[in-house]
Scaffold this motif. Structure first.
Motif, PDB file in Angstrom:
ATOM      1  N   ILE A  27       0.861  -1.175   0.000  1.00 43.99           N
ATOM      2  CA  ILE A  27       0.000   0.000   0.000  1.00 43.99           C
ATOM      3  C   ILE A  27       0.899   1.227   0.000  1.00 43.99           C
ATOM      4  CG2 ILE A  27      -1.797   1.257   1.234  1.00 43.99           C
ATOM      5  CD1 ILE A  27      -2.639  -1.439   2.442  1.00 43.99           C
ATOM      6  N   SER A  29       2.074   5.252  -0.107  1.00 42.25           N
ATOM      7  CA  SER A  29       1.809   6.321   0.861  1.00 42.25           C
ATOM      8  C   SER A  29       0.656   7.204   0.455  1.00 42.25           C
ATOM      9  CB  SER A  29       3.069   7.159   1.065  1.00 42.25           C
ATOM     10  OG  SER A  29       3.460   7.763  -0.156  1.00 42.25           O
ATOM     11  N   THR A  32      -5.502   5.964   0.716  1.00 46.93           N
ATOM     12  CA  THR A  32      -6.371   6.023   1.877  1.00 46.93           C
ATOM     13  C   THR A  32      -7.093   4.687   1.983  1.00 46.93           C
ATOM     14  OG1 THR A  32      -6.715   8.411   1.721  1.00 46.93           O
ATOM     15  CG2 THR A  32      -8.385   7.142   2.913  1.00 46.93           C
ATOM     16  N   TRP A  52      -2.729   6.492   4.661  1.00 49.22           N
ATOM     17  CA  TRP A  52      -1.634   5.558   4.887  1.00 49.22           C
ATOM     18  C   TRP A  52      -0.337   6.279   5.221  1.00 49.22           C
ATOM     19  CZ3 TRP A  52      -2.577   0.711   5.819  1.00 49.22           C
ATOM     20  CH2 TRP A  52      -1.509  -0.173   5.913  1.00 49.22           C
ATOM     21  N   ARG A  71      -3.358   0.097  11.475  1.00 48.66           N
ATOM     22  CA  ARG A  71      -2.671  -0.555  10.370  1.00 48.66           C
ATOM     23  C   ARG A  71      -1.425  -1.268  10.858  1.00 48.66           C
ATOM     24  NH1 ARG A  71       0.037   4.925   7.821  1.00 48.66           N
ATOM     25  NH2 ARG A  71       1.309   5.407   9.662  1.00 48.66           N
ATOM     26  N   ASN A  73       1.982  -1.771   8.795  1.00 49.42           N
ATOM     27  CA  ASN A  73       2.654  -1.491   7.520  1.00 49.42           C
ATOM     28  C   ASN A  73       3.359  -2.721   6.968  1.00 49.42           C
ATOM     29  OD1 ASN A  73       1.946   1.040   8.535  1.00 49.42           O
ATOM     30  ND2 ASN A  73       3.665   2.024   7.528  1.00 49.42           N
ATOM     31  N   ASN A  76       0.920  -4.991   5.347  1.00 49.71           N
ATOM     32  CA  ASN A  76      -0.029  -4.388   4.398  1.00 49.71           C
ATOM     33  C   ASN A  76      -1.469  -4.678   4.809  1.00 49.71           C
ATOM     34  OD1 ASN A  76       1.836  -3.232   2.603  1.00 49.71           O
ATOM     35  ND2 ASN A  76       2.115  -5.190   1.566  1.00 49.71           N
ATOM     36  N   VAL A  78      -4.887  -3.485   7.262  1.00 49.40           N
ATOM     37  CA  VAL A  78      -5.601  -2.481   8.045  1.00 49.40           C
ATOM     38  C   VAL A  78      -6.657  -3.194   8.880  1.00 49.40           C
ATOM     39  CG1 VAL A  78      -7.260  -2.000   6.209  1.00 49.40           C
ATOM     40  CG2 VAL A  78      -6.832  -0.273   7.938  1.00 49.40           C
TER      41      VAL A  78
END
Length: 125
Positions: A27, A29, A32, A52, A71, A73, A76, A78
């Motif tokens: 995902i 930057s 959303t 993000w 989230r 990161n 990946n 949420v």
């Protein structure tokens, strides 16, 4: 980007559930991530969203203080932590991703290009 939502189920009023949404690719930057829900006979509605890059979060008034979007990161993924659930929270919950959506449009279903398959949350009274 393919999205896979999971974590739905049956819970009593006042209980909690955590939904997950795993993305098939990184995902970026500028994305959303959002959660929406749809009850039978109703239109799909905004629940929560997260930018993000900044981590800024936004919530529908109906879930503010009860739901938390977060989230991971590295994964990946949420999440939507749902506490103090009410029967009116019963719906199919969808995760979605949008690239470059402006703040004033962050709650608009049509702004999100990618959608997961939905996971059913049922809250019994």
């Amino acid at each position: 980007v393919q999205l896979q939502a999971s974590g739905g189920g049956l819970v009593q009023a006042g209980g909690s559930l955590r939904l997950s949404c795993a993305a098939s690719a990184r995902i970026f930057s500028g994305y959303t991530m959002g959660w929406f829900r749809q009850s039978p006979g109703k239109e799909r509605e905004f629940v929560a969203a997260m930018r993000w890059n900044s981590g800024h979060t936004y919530y529908a008034d109906s879930v503010k203080g009860r739901f938390t979007i977060s989230r991971d990161n590295a994964k990946n993924t949420v999440y939507l932590q749902m506490n103090s659930l009410k029967p009116e929270d019963t719906a199919v919950y969808y995760c979605a991703a949008a690239n470059g959506v402006i703040l004033s449009s962050i709650r608009i279903v049509q702004e999100y290009e990618y959608w997961g398959q939905g996971t059913l949350v049922t809250v019994s009274s």
